[in-house]
Write a protein that holds these residues in place. Structure first.
Motif, PDB file in Angstrom:
ATOM      1  N   ASN A  95       0.733  -1.180  -0.135  1.00 38.36           N
ATOM      2  CA  ASN A  95      -0.118  -0.463   0.796  1.00 38.36           C
ATOM      3  C   ASN A  95       1.046   0.937  -0.417  1.00 38.36           C
ATOM      4  O   ASN A  95       0.670   2.188  -0.879  1.00 38.36           O
ATOM      5  N   VAL A  96       1.907   1.154   0.399  1.00 40.65           N
ATOM      6  CA  VAL A  96       2.977   3.084   0.724  1.00 40.65           C
ATOM      7  C   VAL A  96       3.252   2.612   0.198  1.00 40.65           C
ATOM      8  O   VAL A  96       4.225   4.007  -0.660  1.00 40.65           O
ATOM      9  N   THR A  97       3.725   1.724  -1.254  1.00 40.97           N
ATOM     10  CA  THR A  97       4.786   1.853  -1.893  1.00 40.97           C
ATOM     11  C   THR A  97       4.320   1.645  -3.696  1.00 40.97           C
ATOM     12  O   THR A  97       4.702   1.327  -4.242  1.00 40.97           O
ATOM     13  N   GLY A  98       2.915   1.029  -3.754  1.00 42.88           N
ATOM     14  CA  GLY A  98       1.538   1.388  -4.642  1.00 42.88           C
ATOM     15  C   GLY A  98       2.572  -0.099  -5.538  1.00 42.88           C
ATOM     16  O   GLY A  98       1.926   0.007  -6.543  1.00 42.88           O
ATOM     17  N   SER A  99       2.490  -1.023  -4.165  1.00 36.81           N
ATOM     18  CA  SER A  99       3.359  -2.421  -5.546  1.00 36.81           C
ATOM     19  C   SER A  99       2.321  -3.064  -5.296  1.00 36.81           C
ATOM     20  O   SER A  99       1.178  -3.434  -4.729  1.00 36.81           O
ATOM     21  N   LYS A 100       2.066  -3.582  -6.525  1.00 37.56           N
ATOM     22  CA  LYS A 100       1.179  -5.300  -6.429  1.00 37.56           C
ATOM     23  C   LYS A 100       2.005  -6.378  -6.166  1.00 37.56           C
ATOM     24  O   LYS A 100       3.226  -6.307  -5.653  1.00 37.56           O
ATOM     25  N   ILE A 101       1.118  -7.250  -5.194  1.00 33.48           N
ATOM     26  CA  ILE A 101       1.446  -8.071  -4.879  1.00 33.48           C
ATOM     27  C   ILE A 101       1.137  -9.855  -5.615  1.00 33.48           C
ATOM     28  O   ILE A 101       0.387 -10.202  -6.276  1.00 33.48           O
ATOM     29  N   GLU A 102       2.315 -10.615  -5.481  1.00 32.62           N
ATOM     30  CA  GLU A 102       2.540 -11.979  -6.544  1.00 32.62           C
ATOM     31  C   GLU A 102       2.638 -12.992  -5.546  1.00 32.62           C
ATOM     32  O   GLU A 102       3.711 -13.140  -5.009  1.00 32.62           O
ATOM     33  N   VAL A 103       1.910 -14.193  -5.497  1.00 40.47           N
ATOM     34  CA  VAL A 103       2.389 -15.747  -4.850  1.00 40.47           C
ATOM     35  C   VAL A 103       4.040 -15.987  -6.402  1.00 40.47           C
ATOM     36  O   VAL A 103       3.341 -16.126  -7.452  1.00 40.47           O
ATOM     37  N   ILE A 203      13.269 -11.324   8.406  1.00 40.55           N
ATOM     38  CA  ILE A 203      12.009 -10.437   7.830  1.00 40.55           C
ATOM     39  C   ILE A 203      10.880 -10.403   8.401  1.00 40.55           C
ATOM     40  O   ILE A 203      10.510  -8.694   8.484  1.00 40.55           O
ATOM     41  N   VAL A 204      10.910 -10.605  10.229  1.00 40.52           N
ATOM     42  CA  VAL A 204       9.813 -10.164  11.639  1.00 40.52           C
ATOM     43  C   VAL A 204      10.159  -8.916  11.751  1.00 40.52           C
ATOM     44  O   VAL A 204       9.322  -8.395  12.202  1.00 40.52           O
ATOM     45  N   ARG A 205      11.843  -8.905  11.648  1.00 37.08           N
ATOM     46  CA  ARG A 205      12.227  -6.892  11.841  1.00 37.08           C
ATOM     47  C   ARG A 205      12.403  -5.917  10.847  1.00 37.08           C
ATOM     48  O   ARG A 205      11.682  -5.368  11.022  1.00 37.08           O
ATOM     49  N   SER A 206      12.675  -6.968   9.844  1.00 34.60           N
ATOM     50  CA  SER A 206      12.732  -5.777   8.408  1.00 34.60           C
ATOM     51  C   SER A 206      11.712  -5.700   7.852  1.00 34.60           C
ATOM     52  O   SER A 206      11.595  -4.157   7.291  1.00 34.60           O
ATOM     53  N   ALA A 207      10.765  -6.124   7.610  1.00 34.06           N
ATOM     54  CA  ALA A 207       9.364  -5.748   6.931  1.00 34.06           C
ATOM     55  C   ALA A 207       8.698  -4.574   7.763  1.00 34.06           C
ATOM     56  O   ALA A 207       8.634  -3.624   7.265  1.00 34.06           O
ATOM     57  N   PRO A 208       8.810  -4.797   8.877  1.00 32.38           N
ATOM     58  CA  PRO A 208       7.815  -3.578   9.431  1.00 32.38           C
ATOM     59  C   PRO A 208       8.798  -1.825   9.680  1.00 32.38           C
ATOM     60  O   PRO A 208       8.394  -0.934   9.219  1.00 32.38           O
ATOM     61  N   LYS A 209      10.276  -1.899   9.253  1.00 32.85           N
ATOM     62  CA  LYS A 209      11.529  -1.174   9.560  1.00 32.85           C
ATOM     63  C   LYS A 209      11.256  -0.536   7.864  1.00 32.85           C
ATOM     64  O   LYS A 209      10.853   0.222   7.593  1.00 32.85           O
ATOM     65  N   LEU A 210      11.292  -1.327   6.890  1.00 34.70           N
ATOM     66  CA  LEU A 210      10.864  -1.146   5.655  1.00 34.70           C
ATOM     67  C   LEU A 210       9.421  -0.531   5.564  1.00 34.70           C
ATOM     68  O   LEU A 210       9.501   0.436   4.831  1.00 34.70           O
ATOM     69  N   VAL A 211       8.546  -0.368   5.963  1.00 35.18           N
ATOM     70  CA  VAL A 211       7.457   0.046   5.782  1.00 35.18           C
ATOM     71  C   VAL A 211       7.247   1.384   6.216  1.00 35.18           C
ATOM     72  O   VAL A 211       6.901   2.684   6.054  1.00 35.18           O
ATOM     73  N   GLU A 212       8.307   1.677   7.408  1.00 33.44           N
ATOM     74  CA  GLU A 212       8.279   2.753   8.514  1.00 33.44           C
ATOM     75  C   GLU A 212       9.307   3.960   7.403  1.00 33.44           C
ATOM     76  O   GLU A 212       9.402   5.126   7.863  1.00 33.44           O
ATOM     77  N   THR A 213      10.476   3.086   6.988  1.00 35.42           N
ATOM     78  CA  THR A 213      11.353   3.446   6.324  1.00 35.42           C
ATOM     79  C   THR A 213      10.658   4.448   5.155  1.00 35.42           C
ATOM     80  O   THR A 213      10.969   6.195   4.969  1.00 35.42           O
ATOM     81  N   VAL A 214       9.649   3.518   4.170  1.00 41.08           N
ATOM     82  CA  VAL A 214       8.992   3.853   2.830  1.00 41.08           C
ATOM     83  C   VAL A 214       8.307   5.533   3.410  1.00 41.08           C
ATOM     84  O   VAL A 214       8.164   6.208   2.929  1.00 41.08           O
ATOM     85  N   GLU A 215       7.615   4.929   4.520  1.00 40.76           N
ATOM     86  CA  GLU A 215       7.190   6.662   5.376  1.00 40.76           C
ATOM     87  C   GLU A 215       7.216   7.563   5.205  1.00 40.76           C
ATOM     88  O   GLU A 215       7.373   9.048   5.135  1.00 40.76           O
ATOM     89  N   LYS A 216       8.757   7.387   5.684  1.00 48.71           N
ATOM     90  CA  LYS A 216       9.770   8.555   6.184  1.00 48.71           C
ATOM     91  C   LYS A 216       9.534   9.091   4.947  1.00 48.71           C
ATOM     92  O   LYS A 216      10.278  10.163   4.845  1.00 48.71           O
TER      93      LYS A 216
END
Ligand code: ATP
Length: 264
Positions: A95-103, A203-216
């Motif tokens: 959502n914050v990056t406008g990315s698509k999600i693919e399995v 990934i458990v730690r870095s995924a939320p960090k990445l969201v936060e960093t994109v938002e900033k």
């Protein structure tokens, strides 16, 4: 399902909770049996990294955020382990990056694809690509089931994030001219070496960090993102993680020697 109660004050509570999530997701058909083994390999490296997000990992997270924000058509590729551990963060990141999600799965089956799609939709994903007939395109040079991609997703993407990936597909995507963001606790893996940006962190730690960093970073000029990308060197960053592992091992060894000294 397992219903083991993990006490909050257990010294390894976080790690045990992640295992529980993976085992339950395995029992639900989301995670493949080999995904449990891959997690074990990740855990071993996490121990050596001190089980926290390191400075080099934070630099890679910042570069990944900049890459997402300068991408035209970014896609987040999701496998069973990623869905089991961070489905909600994947949706937030999309959502914050406008990315698509693919399995995208090594052990692809209709049931597993649908179980992952369901989990992502429960986490409020608007659209999940790469399921069933939609994975109709093929990545050249790959023979595994991972070659199957969605023409609207990974095939058309300029940036693909591939958490907990294997090296072959990372290499194939790079050969197709795509920029690849990997998340891999093992700085020695082929994935880590082949990716454009490798976040050496859980990934458990870095995924939320990445969201936060994109938002900033989103509030800043795009020139700032370009500057971050110009200054980032994946090989140097991986070397920093390797040096950190060596330092951690030296420190652990020194502590044991000191303990022995005190005991004598
Ligand atoms: P390669 O083909 O890249 O050399 P591999 O054969 O280890 O790697 P996989 O078996 O697909 O490839 O492994 C997935 C990778 O995911 C492993 O290197 C492991 O360290 C990493 N990994 C597992 N769990 C996590 C996690 N929670 N966070 C980050 N990385 C993880």
């Amino acid at each position: 399902m397992t219903d083991t109660k993990i006490p909050d004050d257990h010294p390894r509570a976080k790690s045990l909770l992640a295992r529980e999530k993976l085992i339950n997701s395995y029992l639900k058909g989301i995670v493949a049996a080999s995904g449990l083994i891959a997690h074990g390999r990740g855990e071993a490296f996490d121990y050596l990294l001190g089980e926290k997000t390191s400075k080099p990992a934070l630099e890679a997270v910042e570069a990944a955020a900049a890459m997402f924000l300068t991408a035209k058509n970014p896609v987040i590729s999701v496998n069973g382990n990623t869905a089991a551990l961070v489905a909600e963060e994947v949706v937030k990141l999309a959502n914050v990056t406008g990315s698509k999600i693919e399995v995208n799965l090594f052990y692809r089956s209709r049931a597993r694809e649908l179980a992952i799609k369901k989990l992502l939709e429960k986490a409020r994903a608007r659209e999940v690509l790469g399921v069933g007939k939609n994975a109709s395109a093929k990545i050249p040079e790959l023979s595994s089931e991972r070659r199957r991609v969605d023409p609207r997703g990974i095939l058309a993407a300029d940036v693909v994030m591939v958490p907990l990936e294997d090296g072959d597909r990372t290499e194939a995507l790079v050969k197709m001219g795509k920029k690849v963001i990997a998340v891999d606790l093992n700085p020695l893996s082929r994935t880590a070496l082949k990716a454009s940006i490798t976040i050496v962190d859980n990934i458990v730690r870095s995924a939320p960090k990445l969201v936060e960093t994109v938002e900033k970073l989103k509030n800043q000029d795009v020139g700032k993102c370009r500057e971050i990308l110009r200054n980032f060197d994946n090989r140097k960053n991986l070397a920093k993680s390797m040096i950190l592992i060596r330092e951690n091992l030296s420190n652990f060894a020194a502590e044991r020697v000191a303990e022995r000294g005190r005991a004598m």
